[in-house]
Design an enzyme around this catalytic site. Structure first.
Site, PDB file in Angstrom:
ATOM      1  N   HIS A 161      -3.731 -22.354   6.398  1.00  0.00           N
ATOM      2  CA  HIS A 161      -4.759 -23.004   5.572  1.00  0.00           C
ATOM      3  C   HIS A 161      -4.776 -22.460   4.148  1.00  0.00           C
ATOM      4  O   HIS A 161      -5.407 -23.056   3.281  1.00  0.00           O
ATOM      5  CB  HIS A 161      -6.131 -22.873   6.230  1.00  0.00           C
ATOM      6  CG  HIS A 161      -6.248 -23.639   7.499  1.00  0.00           C
ATOM      7  ND1 HIS A 161      -6.095 -24.998   7.551  1.00  0.00           N
ATOM      8  CD2 HIS A 161      -6.460 -23.238   8.778  1.00  0.00           C
ATOM      9  CE1 HIS A 161      -6.228 -25.404   8.816  1.00  0.00           C
ATOM     10  NE2 HIS A 161      -6.438 -24.350   9.573  1.00  0.00           N
ATOM     11  N   ARG A 204       0.072 -15.318   8.771  1.00  0.00           N
ATOM     12  CA  ARG A 204      -0.212 -16.452   9.656  1.00  0.00           C
ATOM     13  C   ARG A 204       0.674 -17.604   9.253  1.00  0.00           C
ATOM     14  O   ARG A 204       0.690 -18.005   8.079  1.00  0.00           O
ATOM     15  CB  ARG A 204      -1.672 -16.882   9.574  1.00  0.00           C
ATOM     16  CG  ARG A 204      -1.893 -18.090  10.520  1.00  0.00           C
ATOM     17  CD  ARG A 204      -3.326 -18.364  10.840  1.00  0.00           C
ATOM     18  NE  ARG A 204      -4.042 -18.923   9.703  1.00  0.00           N
ATOM     19  CZ  ARG A 204      -5.265 -19.457   9.811  1.00  0.00           C
ATOM     20  NH1 ARG A 204      -5.897 -19.475  10.984  1.00  0.00           N
ATOM     21  NH2 ARG A 204      -5.869 -19.930   8.743  1.00  0.00           N
ATOM     22  N   GLU A 251      -7.810 -21.129  20.112  1.00  0.00           N
ATOM     23  CA  GLU A 251      -8.834 -21.840  19.341  1.00  0.00           C
ATOM     24  C   GLU A 251      -9.056 -23.259  19.835  1.00  0.00           C
ATOM     25  O   GLU A 251      -9.567 -24.098  19.089  1.00  0.00           O
ATOM     26  CB  GLU A 251      -8.490 -21.814  17.846  1.00  0.00           C
ATOM     27  CG  GLU A 251      -7.051 -22.152  17.512  1.00  0.00           C
ATOM     28  CD  GLU A 251      -6.729 -21.954  16.012  1.00  0.00           C
ATOM     29  OE1 GLU A 251      -7.642 -21.882  15.192  1.00  0.00           O
ATOM     30  OE2 GLU A 251      -5.521 -21.898  15.693  1.00  0.00           O
ATOM     31  N   ASP A 293     -12.133 -23.432  14.405  1.00  0.00           N
ATOM     32  CA  ASP A 293     -11.545 -24.506  15.205  1.00  0.00           C
ATOM     33  C   ASP A 293     -12.112 -24.531  16.610  1.00  0.00           C
ATOM     34  O   ASP A 293     -12.312 -25.610  17.180  1.00  0.00           O
ATOM     35  CB  ASP A 293     -10.020 -24.346  15.243  1.00  0.00           C
ATOM     36  CG  ASP A 293      -9.354 -24.983  14.038  1.00  0.00           C
ATOM     37  OD1 ASP A 293      -9.777 -26.084  13.661  1.00  0.00           O
ATOM     38  OD2 ASP A 293      -8.435 -24.370  13.478  1.00  0.00           O
TER      39      ASP A 293
HETATM   40 MG   LIG Z   1      -7.844 -22.323  13.179  1.00  0.00          MG
END
Ligand SMILES: [Mg+2]
Ligand SMILES: [Mg+2]
Ligand SMILES: [Mg+2]
Ligand SMILES: [Mg+2]
Ligand SMILES: [Mg+2]
Ligand SMILES: [Mg+2]
Lengths: 262, 262, 262, 262, 262, 262
Positions: free
Chosen positions: B52, B77, B156, B182
């Site tokens: 993200h 990540r 998640e 999430d």
């Molecule tokens: Mg997530």
């Protein structure tokens, strides 16, 4: 396109030594998203710092777009003496230029020669990107740019303080910005860096008074929010509340502190 | 060069569901200096976010150096399902990889195949930059990398929760990281994003307990410092205290608030 | 523009298991100037490495131009399984693609589907930059690209060795490249990385023989110049003589050694 | 901030097979200023092309800001099959995603899983930059993003034409975009690339009719302005009028031609 | 953090015309990884070259981190006369600045004004990144930076040779670096570039002697390792052993030569 | 490598006030692909603009390679007064430098000092990249560079017009380029920007005549193709036909216009 109100808001709202107190973010981290994030906080503008920050010309071009997306004007601080860069950042759509270490009227006139179109200065024509930012046509930009963009000279040495009236009297200088860190070093003869020093405060008060007298904007940089309130009460028109790095560190520490206390 | 203690500190200090409570910064702004600044704050590590955040491979390479300069290990990540990227960031010297949306043991095994050298996985050889970061020779790195780098699977979704024991049982998975945002969307069937929701807390407690049972690290992300303290009490070993953007915004607001109140 | 002879030289000069012995540079440092400097040394081509190097798509586009400026063809090694990237680097003007970890005929067919236009594959149309590099018109490029660009599958696991004939039999695969580092790890079950191991040599000999039988190019990577001569004698058509990093380190050490000995 | 009308305008104005005829620029040159310049011309939107253009994620983030500065929505075409990238560009503030080579309902569902939040898809949460672009709060964005962003599948093979109804029937697919270049290659079995071919026209008419039947947007790409008028008459809702490179070349040739004729 | 020994090692180990013989890498390729690779070879430091190399400010910031990761200090050569850039690279954490074409005491004083804090010079305050590199607090850095960072003036013209004593006498100049290439052009009136020319050797000997007399560092650049040994015997304190490009070319040729000989 | 004919073609074909009429593209968008695309159109050369464009040094290095790939020479316009940058772009392989706002013989001599090797100027030695572009050896480049690269001074103020003979008389100045936009502003005392103004035409005629008299190249910039034909008839040797942005906009409008008319 009509004149972009974000672009115009800097000079329209900037006072002349009367304490208009515009608050600005100050960004030295080069990624344009940093400027974009700071710009969505309740600042009136964002400064992109090419002197002590690591912002380069590409960052300026994209950073201005990010700031404009938030409906704010962007200013750029250029490196010491690199006045040709002032023209380039105005071409990129900056609403103002801040030049460090302007120590004399001659320095100030050299700066103006790169930030204002003839006959006031000798800025060269080529604002293709700036037109996208400000929304004006080329003839409109030529007619209005000198008034719509701000040229701000930094006062941060004994020499600059001594020449403050001559600097403020230069046509095309729209305001001065007191740099309290360098000024504290100068006033202590290199012994300490302390933007909160008493002699800096005296200088801040003096500069505010001279700006008001000349009808030019009084600007400065503070390292705490409380000090920001102080200088606005002194009559400052434009105040940078720390830097992106200070704010990032403060936020990180707040998270860590709350966790360790939790 | 000897083994760089910063690089090794991640896996050496990471608990196994017993609440070692390492605190990590989490950086999505791509300029490596952001990672460098966050790393000098009292975090135990820094995560660079390619899912993200807008970190790309170049940012990872330089960001890891910035974090290492502060004596800290860096994790990365990766985007959903892009397991080949896991190998690339390990080649860049990451001390750990976090993979989002690992919903099954099959997903976990696919991840491991890209993060661990044979015979455990099928990671391909080419750590020229990682050797600079960790200080090991090539034979040493081959022998030790599987142990010295952490492979962490994000839990998640409902599917991941249902498969938590199978995921934790996969050889090569060193821990799981609960993604509360999430997860809250999943558990509310898309109705709300609320990392503080009660059903997320239940899931957090359950995952911590399963990690402890499997002897694997329990990791999560929180959006307030106080919540960080809560999850450490639950037994979490590794906790991200918000993101760079959250911290930058918090810091900017603190400056503005103090000025307006001043 | 006529067909650029540099672009065409790769496939025109590449043998089919008969020891054409083209020598290639191998570049993992992302700045395009590195590729440009290597290309002006007496190599026949330059490989840009997106798997273990930190070359990204921007580096590929500019690196290909730098290599072309030296009158050489550029190939690109893509990350494991990211076959869509193969199409993108061909669009950038690569004269060949090297895909790591092709372990089966199915992998090979998936690769070909992204590197060859219909009906052989399913490569999508959009070579605006490649046309600048190769000098062909759009219809010419459509007609000739499948023949003028090389698709090379890396053989570097036990599975790939076992499937070598099936892989070589896939229409659209123009050759295979033995990866001796990963192969040595695979053949030692993860115990050591040794591209000079005897079992790697056996594999090299076997692959050369199978390439000759299938009329496909035999390619490999060596870590010393002497080994390069060896594999050419074995029948290899295309040999990478170390990497940019190995060469830079070797050169730096030669300077230091001569100084200390001086 | 209120909902940015530029962001919302894409889905609000996009017809459903009835010929809304939005005109879009199409940008493959990675510098964000190219997108910014194209966006200030009288297009309704700008597409940033990550498949055949050399736009990367950084270009997308800054390009979207440049397009937004012109008051337009930006879409992004992702590389073939790289659906995780669809989530990343939506996080960057894209108002729509175009995915190439969607050849079946399964492909279309995989795409949707990365572009729509639960329960429709499995898009993961993390729109920090998108919130800056669209002006919504986090809860508002979760509630509205599925409707405010467009997911468009490219139809450019025989398989896709055969599956057109199944693809259009997938919930979350907001429209299809006919790729006439690849379609002409497919329909000629690799013999020619000709977006003006008669069989492409037949396909265009058929797709427009099926879009209208399904109430989904009919989109395509044309290589001349006149053809743009044709497809709007056929019922197309969204038409790309060539690319940045075509337009730059056309403009350069117009200058040269006028000089040589002068 | 304590003072980083890598940062401090430059000025602590640099002799004063007595032949301390520090060996440095010299990097003109802009990717920071090049600096990182060179830094892990047995050099004492690495110079990043902004004059004839294509290193920009971003490369400097990240390159310094890469060099620091190897436990070495980094210096930066700035472009001719761009002294404001000297301040910026010190802000980035450079342990030293090398300025080309310093031909007079006036040039030297202008350089010092940008590299030393008051009262010695007029360097402006803003070392946020440098603090991360050197490990000092802000007050410590202000107190120690003038001593911990080296200001080195290049002597490479007849004018500079004539003014050597005046240049060395300037307070704040820590040493001079003989540029043998430009000096050979100057001394041959533009007829040849030959760093090995006899008149260059005479100049080298003279400068070494004057440095020793003034107690300032004698520095130079050589193009062979053997010449490096020579100049150390002459009393040189700091010697660049060729450049990254020379070393890369030498290494590539060594591989090719060994293959062709094999 | 032999002398690259593309590199040499600029000075070999450039007339001396006799109307050789070379046509050049002019590129201010920083991505090197823009330069590459423009270079494949029928221009004789491409100018990369660092003054009003946003081209930086990295763009120059890669842009020159893109232009060379098309078999054309590249020139670079530097920012006002930043003559050290002239040396850097020549090191990057530029075949010519254009310097804005050269208003006196002193300005012209300062420019030459950075563009010509001794004894004509003081350009410093370091053309590692330029050698790759031009194909010469180092001794050959030293001997030929002053003749093979063009130094062009912009005449765009009243002062420059008044000093035209002195500027043209400076040894090392190879031509002048009239900047009609700035000149129109200067001649109208800031009232309008109109490159087509009658007083600009008079100045153009006068400069052409003086160039012919001095045997130096007459260069200018036009904003329409027809005007290009006019100035060639006046005796101009080198004419820029608008900019990349003008051409991109013209092309986009042509597509839109044809669609709306269709
Ligand atoms: Mg997530
Ligand atoms: Mg200051
Ligand atoms: Mg391998
Ligand atoms: Mg297509
Ligand atoms: Mg020199
Ligand atoms: Mg001009």
């Amino acid at each position: 396109m009509p004149l972009n109100p974000a672009f115009a808001s800097l000079t329209q709202r900037l006072g002349k030594g009367t304490g208009s107190g515009l608050l600005t973010g100050w960004v030295g981290l080069p990624d344009p998203l940093v400027a974009g994030m700071v710009a969505t906080e309740p600042f009136d503008s964002v400064v992109l710092d090419m002197q002590h920050g690591f912002v380069d010309l590409h960052s300026v071009v994209q950073g201005i777009a990010q700031v404009a997306l938030a409906g704010k004007p962007a200013l750029v601080r250029i490196p010491v003496g690199q006045f040709a860069t002032a023209s380039r950042v105005l071409d990129a759509g900056a609403a103002g230029v801040i030049a460090p270490m302007v120590n004399s009227a001659a320095d100030a006139r050299a700066l103006v020669s790169f930030t204002k179109y003839p006959p006031l200065g000798e800025r060269s024509w080529g604002p293709a990107v700036a037109l996208n930012v400000c929304g004006l046509s080329a003839p409109e930009y030529l007619a209005q740019a000198n008034a719509l963009t701000a040229t701000i000279a930094m006062v941060e040495t004994r020499a600059a303080l001594a020449a403050i009236d001559e600097i403020l009297a230069v046509d095309g200088i729209d305001g001065v910005l007191v740099g309290p860190g360098d000024l504290s070093i100068a006033l202590s003869d290199g012994k300490s860096v302390n933007p909160m020093a008493a002699e800096v405060d005296s200088a801040l008060a003096h500069v505010a008074q001279r700006c008001k007298a000349h009808g030019k904007a009084a600007c400065t940089f503070v390292t705490t929010g409380a000090k920001g309130a102080d200088v606005i009460r002194m009559g400052y028109d434009f105040v940078s509340l720390g830097t992106d790095v200070m704010q990032l560190r403060a936020g990180a520490n707040a998270f860590i502190g709350a966790c360790k206390a939790g």
